[in-house]
Design a protein around this motif. Structure first.
Motif, PDB file in Angstrom:
ATOM      1  N   ALA A  12       0.837  -1.210   0.000  1.00 20.95           N
ATOM      2  CA  ALA A  12       0.000   0.000   0.000  1.00 20.95           C
ATOM      3  C   ALA A  12       0.867   1.252   0.000  1.00 20.95           C
ATOM      4  CB  ALA A  12      -0.935  -0.014   1.202  1.00 20.95           C
ATOM      5  N   ILE A  13       1.940   1.265   0.784  1.00 19.54           N
ATOM      6  CA  ILE A  13       2.829   2.425   0.845  1.00 19.54           C
ATOM      7  C   ILE A  13       3.414   2.723  -0.534  1.00 19.54           C
ATOM      8  CG2 ILE A  13       5.053   3.229   1.736  1.00 19.54           C
ATOM      9  CD1 ILE A  13       4.366   1.595   4.309  1.00 19.54           C
ATOM     10  N   LYS A  14       3.817   1.683  -1.246  1.00 19.11           N
ATOM     11  CA  LYS A  14       4.415   1.871  -2.570  1.00 19.11           C
ATOM     12  C   LYS A  14       3.404   2.376  -3.592  1.00 19.11           C
ATOM     13  CE  LYS A  14       8.062  -1.554  -2.083  1.00 19.11           C
ATOM     14  NZ  LYS A  14       8.604  -2.831  -2.560  1.00 19.11           N
ATOM     15  N   ARG A  15       2.138   1.981  -3.461  1.00 19.68           N
ATOM     16  CA  ARG A  15       1.129   2.297  -4.476  1.00 19.68           C
ATOM     17  C   ARG A  15       0.393   3.617  -4.215  1.00 19.68           C
ATOM     18  NH1 ARG A  15      -2.773  -2.416  -5.639  1.00 19.68           N
ATOM     19  NH2 ARG A  15      -3.205  -1.095  -7.410  1.00 19.68           N
ATOM     20  N   LEU A  16       0.249   4.019  -2.957  1.00 25.62           N
ATOM     21  CA  LEU A  16      -0.556   5.187  -2.621  1.00 25.62           C
ATOM     22  C   LEU A  16       0.269   6.467  -2.598  1.00 25.62           C
ATOM     23  CD1 LEU A  16      -2.664   3.642   0.266  1.00 25.62           C
ATOM     24  CD2 LEU A  16      -3.389   4.049  -2.087  1.00 25.62           C
ATOM     25  N   ASN A  17      -0.378   7.572  -2.901  1.00 29.83           N
ATOM     26  CA  ASN A  17       0.235   8.893  -2.825  1.00 29.83           C
ATOM     27  C   ASN A  17      -0.413   9.608  -1.649  1.00 29.83           C
ATOM     28  OD1 ASN A  17       1.472  11.326  -3.296  1.00 29.83           O
ATOM     29  ND2 ASN A  17       0.263  11.824  -5.100  1.00 29.83           N
ATOM     30  N   PHE A  18       0.298   9.681  -0.528  1.00 32.75           N
ATOM     31  CA  PHE A  18      -0.298  10.243   0.678  1.00 32.75           C
ATOM     32  C   PHE A  18       0.699  11.094   1.431  1.00 32.75           C
ATOM     33  CE2 PHE A  18       1.241   5.957   1.606  1.00 32.75           C
ATOM     34  CZ  PHE A  18       2.163   6.211   2.607  1.00 32.75           C
ATOM     35  N   GLY A  19       0.181  11.968   2.283  1.00 33.72           N
ATOM     36  CA  GLY A  19       1.024  12.760   3.171  1.00 33.72           C
ATOM     37  C   GLY A  19       1.371  11.973   4.413  1.00 33.72           C
ATOM     38  N   GLY A  20       0.441  11.231   4.925  1.00 33.07           N
ATOM     39  CA  GLY A  20       0.666  10.409   6.116  1.00 33.07           C
ATOM     40  C   GLY A  20      -0.403   9.352   6.218  1.00 33.07           C
ATOM     41  N   VAL A  21      -0.056   8.240   6.777  1.00 33.49           N
ATOM     42  CA  VAL A  21      -1.022   7.168   7.002  1.00 33.49           C
ATOM     43  C   VAL A  21      -0.696   6.526   8.345  1.00 33.49           C
ATOM     44  CG1 VAL A  21       0.278   5.336   5.820  1.00 33.49           C
ATOM     45  CG2 VAL A  21      -2.195   5.185   5.951  1.00 33.49           C
ATOM     46  N   MET A  61       5.117   9.516   5.337  1.00 35.08           N
ATOM     47  CA  MET A  61       5.396   9.047   6.681  1.00 35.08           C
ATOM     48  C   MET A  61       4.456   7.901   6.979  1.00 35.08           C
ATOM     49  SD  MET A  61       4.411   9.029  10.000  1.00 35.08           S
ATOM     50  CE  MET A  61       4.873   9.351  11.645  1.00 35.08           C
ATOM     51  N   VAL A  62       4.959   6.846   7.597  1.00 37.17           N
ATOM     52  CA  VAL A  62       4.154   5.683   7.941  1.00 37.17           C
ATOM     53  C   VAL A  62       4.339   5.404   9.430  1.00 37.17           C
ATOM     54  CG1 VAL A  62       3.793   3.221   7.554  1.00 37.17           C
ATOM     55  CG2 VAL A  62       4.449   4.706   5.645  1.00 37.17           C
ATOM     56  N   ALA A  63       3.252   5.206  10.156  1.00 41.72           N
ATOM     57  CA  ALA A  63       3.306   4.817  11.564  1.00 41.72           C
ATOM     58  C   ALA A  63       2.651   3.449  11.687  1.00 41.72           C
ATOM     59  CB  ALA A  63       2.559   5.827  12.439  1.00 41.72           C
ATOM     60  N   ILE A  64       3.378   2.485  12.220  1.00 41.86           N
ATOM     61  CA  ILE A  64       2.873   1.123  12.356  1.00 41.86           C
ATOM     62  C   ILE A  64       2.898   0.740  13.817  1.00 41.86           C
ATOM     63  CG2 ILE A  64       3.221  -1.301  11.761  1.00 41.86           C
ATOM     64  CD1 ILE A  64       4.678  -0.311   9.246  1.00 41.86           C
ATOM     65  N   ARG A  65       1.759   0.363  14.361  1.00 43.02           N
ATOM     66  CA  ARG A  65       1.684  -0.109  15.740  1.00 43.02           C
ATOM     67  C   ARG A  65       1.808  -1.624  15.713  1.00 43.02           C
ATOM     68  NH1 ARG A  65      -2.809   1.666  20.012  1.00 43.02           N
ATOM     69  NH2 ARG A  65      -1.424   1.431  21.783  1.00 43.02           N
ATOM     70  N   LEU A  66       2.894  -2.120  16.271  1.00 39.38           N
ATOM     71  CA  LEU A  66       3.112  -3.545  16.312  1.00 39.38           C
ATOM     72  C   LEU A  66       2.382  -4.144  17.498  1.00 39.38           C
ATOM     73  CD1 LEU A  66       6.914  -3.628  15.488  1.00 39.38           C
ATOM     74  CD2 LEU A  66       4.989  -3.960  13.941  1.00 39.38           C
ATOM     75  N   LYS A  67       1.972  -5.372  17.372  1.00 38.51           N
ATOM     76  CA  LYS A  67       1.246  -6.060  18.443  1.00 38.51           C
ATOM     77  C   LYS A  67       2.151  -6.135  19.670  1.00 38.51           C
ATOM     78  CE  LYS A  67      -1.581 -10.139  19.041  1.00 38.51           C
ATOM     79  NZ  LYS A  67      -2.034 -11.372  18.422  1.00 38.51           N
TER      80      LYS A  67
END
Length: 68
Positions: A12-21, A61-67
């Motif tokens: 998704a990060i590679k395909r989407l054009n976003f400011g933040g997710v 910028m990507v923020a990922i909450r890990l389990k």
């Protein structure tokens, strides 16, 4: 986006054009270096001094909450 599949996240990060997710957390999460504002027709740029200076770049910028 909520998912346990990290491969799906990076696709998704590679395909989407976003400011933040935000991944696996609420959209109320904020960090000083996180871009605020949209790309393309969804916004008129980003807010904050750093982003005013980098106005001509396309930052993601990507923020990922890990389990835990």
């Amino acid at each position: 986006m909520f998912t346990q599949d990290i491969d799906r996240v990076f696709k998704a990060i590679k395909r989407l054009n976003f400011g933040g997710v935000i991944i696996n957390d609420t959209p109320s999460f904020r960090a000083d270096h996180m871009p605020y504002g949209g790309n393309r027709h969804s916004g008129l740029g980003r807010e904050g001094l750093r982003f005013a200076m980098e106005e001509m770049t396309n930052i993601q910028m990507v923020a990922i909450r890990l389990k835990s």
